[in-house]
Design a protein around this motif. Sequence first.
Motif, PDB file in Angstrom:
ATOM      1  N   THR A 191      40.394  47.790  43.363  1.00 30.65           N
ATOM      2  CA  THR A 191      38.939  47.735  43.246  1.00 30.65           C
ATOM      3  C   THR A 191      38.297  49.088  42.943  1.00 30.65           C
ATOM      4  O   THR A 191      37.075  49.219  42.991  1.00 30.65           O
ATOM      5  CB  THR A 191      38.322  47.166  44.540  1.00 30.65           C
ATOM      6  OG1 THR A 191      38.602  48.064  45.627  1.00 30.65           O
ATOM      7  CG2 THR A 191      38.895  45.789  44.858  1.00 30.65           C
ATOM      8  N   HIS A 194      35.473  48.974  40.399  1.00 28.49           N
ATOM      9  CA  HIS A 194      34.555  47.836  40.445  1.00 28.49           C
ATOM     10  C   HIS A 194      33.140  48.269  40.835  1.00 28.49           C
ATOM     11  O   HIS A 194      32.950  49.006  41.806  1.00 28.49           O
ATOM     12  CB  HIS A 194      35.034  46.794  41.456  1.00 28.49           C
ATOM     13  CG  HIS A 194      36.271  46.076  41.035  1.00 28.49           C
ATOM     14  ND1 HIS A 194      36.794  45.015  41.740  1.00 28.49           N
ATOM     15  CD2 HIS A 194      37.110  46.256  39.988  1.00 28.49           C
ATOM     16  CE1 HIS A 194      37.889  44.578  41.144  1.00 28.49           C
ATOM     17  NE2 HIS A 194      38.096  45.322  40.079  1.00 28.49           N
ATOM     18  N   HIS A 196      30.943  45.581  40.909  1.00 29.10           N
ATOM     19  CA  HIS A 196      30.618  44.313  41.551  1.00 29.10           C
ATOM     20  C   HIS A 196      31.917  43.695  42.051  1.00 29.10           C
ATOM     21  O   HIS A 196      32.944  43.740  41.375  1.00 29.10           O
ATOM     22  CB  HIS A 196      29.941  43.353  40.575  1.00 29.10           C
ATOM     23  CG  HIS A 196      28.671  43.900  39.984  1.00 29.10           C
ATOM     24  ND1 HIS A 196      27.495  43.999  40.695  1.00 29.10           N
ATOM     25  CD2 HIS A 196      28.405  44.400  38.750  1.00 29.10           C
ATOM     26  CE1 HIS A 196      26.560  44.522  39.931  1.00 29.10           C
ATOM     27  NE2 HIS A 196      27.088  44.777  38.743  1.00 29.10           N
ATOM     28  N   GLU A 197      31.855  43.106  43.229  1.00 28.26           N
ATOM     29  CA  GLU A 197      33.062  42.532  43.824  1.00 28.26           C
ATOM     30  C   GLU A 197      33.518  41.311  43.042  1.00 28.26           C
ATOM     31  O   GLU A 197      32.701  40.471  42.638  1.00 28.26           O
ATOM     32  CB  GLU A 197      32.788  42.147  45.277  1.00 28.26           C
ATOM     33  CG  GLU A 197      34.024  41.645  46.013  1.00 28.26           C
ATOM     34  CD  GLU A 197      33.768  41.430  47.496  1.00 28.26           C
ATOM     35  OE1 GLU A 197      34.644  40.846  48.163  1.00 28.26           O
ATOM     36  OE2 GLU A 197      32.693  41.845  47.974  1.00 28.26           O
ATOM     37  N   GLU A 199      35.316  37.768  43.036  1.00 25.26           N
ATOM     38  CA  GLU A 199      35.654  36.707  43.973  1.00 25.26           C
ATOM     39  C   GLU A 199      37.135  36.388  43.827  1.00 25.26           C
ATOM     40  O   GLU A 199      37.567  35.895  42.791  1.00 25.26           O
ATOM     41  CB  GLU A 199      34.813  35.461  43.691  1.00 25.26           C
ATOM     42  CG  GLU A 199      33.328  35.622  43.970  1.00 25.26           C
ATOM     43  CD  GLU A 199      33.037  35.787  45.454  1.00 25.26           C
ATOM     44  OE1 GLU A 199      33.820  35.266  46.274  1.00 25.26           O
ATOM     45  OE2 GLU A 199      32.035  36.440  45.791  1.00 25.26           O
ATOM     46  N   ARG A 204      43.589  42.980  48.264  1.00 23.41           N
ATOM     47  CA  ARG A 204      42.897  43.976  47.443  1.00 23.41           C
ATOM     48  C   ARG A 204      42.903  45.322  48.152  1.00 23.41           C
ATOM     49  O   ARG A 204      42.833  45.404  49.375  1.00 23.41           O
ATOM     50  CB  ARG A 204      41.468  43.531  47.131  1.00 23.41           C
ATOM     51  CG  ARG A 204      40.624  43.244  48.352  1.00 23.41           C
ATOM     52  CD  ARG A 204      39.302  42.578  47.967  1.00 23.41           C
ATOM     53  NE  ARG A 204      38.479  42.331  49.147  1.00 23.41           N
ATOM     54  CZ  ARG A 204      38.567  41.260  49.898  1.00 23.41           C
ATOM     55  NH1 ARG A 204      39.445  40.316  49.605  1.00 23.41           N
ATOM     56  NH2 ARG A 204      37.780  41.099  50.951  1.00 23.41           N
TER      57      ARG A 204
END
Length: 227
Positions: A191, A194, A196-197, A199, A204
Amino acid sequence: MSFPAAKSLLLPQNAYSAFLFDMDGTILNSIAAAERVWGRWAAAQGLDVEAFLPTMHGKRGVDTITALNLPGVDPLVEAEKILRGEIEDVEGVVPIPGAVEFLSALPPERWAIVTSSPIDLAKRRLRAAGIPEPRHMVTAEDVTIGKPNPQGYILGSERLGARPSEVLVFEDVLAGIQAGEAAGADVVVITATHSHEIETGHPRIPGYLDVIPHVGEDGRLSVRLRA
């Protein structure tokens, strides 16, 4: 960007025959360079640049352009133009924190890169990020259909002498996650880049600073918290 504390990381719990890594966004950060080149191209095509850019990550350039179905545009010709621009522009390409050390700790015959980038661009970005070329690499030229098709991860597994079900895939974007899933591999989501997370029900981790690879007595690989 803030990352979760190490104790809250969701780690893969199994051991594997091999690891397969996506490149951009997974072991190195090339977002700024890629978006500069693609942004100029999208603007020239009259596209909404802000809406377009999130859709081009993790896929082969020719697949991205083909999917747009732009009148009078030859995807192969345009993809080659973009490739030349990306090879020339590697300013700001850097490794994901801890990635170089993590990869260096793996047996070289037990991991590979599976990227949507063409081979020349992959080598250029690896050099810019200070990441040594791996013994095995699957690039855009090696497949007929790019991610989210699983072809690349199946081929990467074969080159390492492993079944996809015995492999852990490291990915950062949806197309790559779907490719790993379709291949039958386990997936861990990185991540670090990132905004934005995503889904996902997969394990992770934000990067590699808090984790190390472990080689068991049976030779199988796992991911553990750094002591």
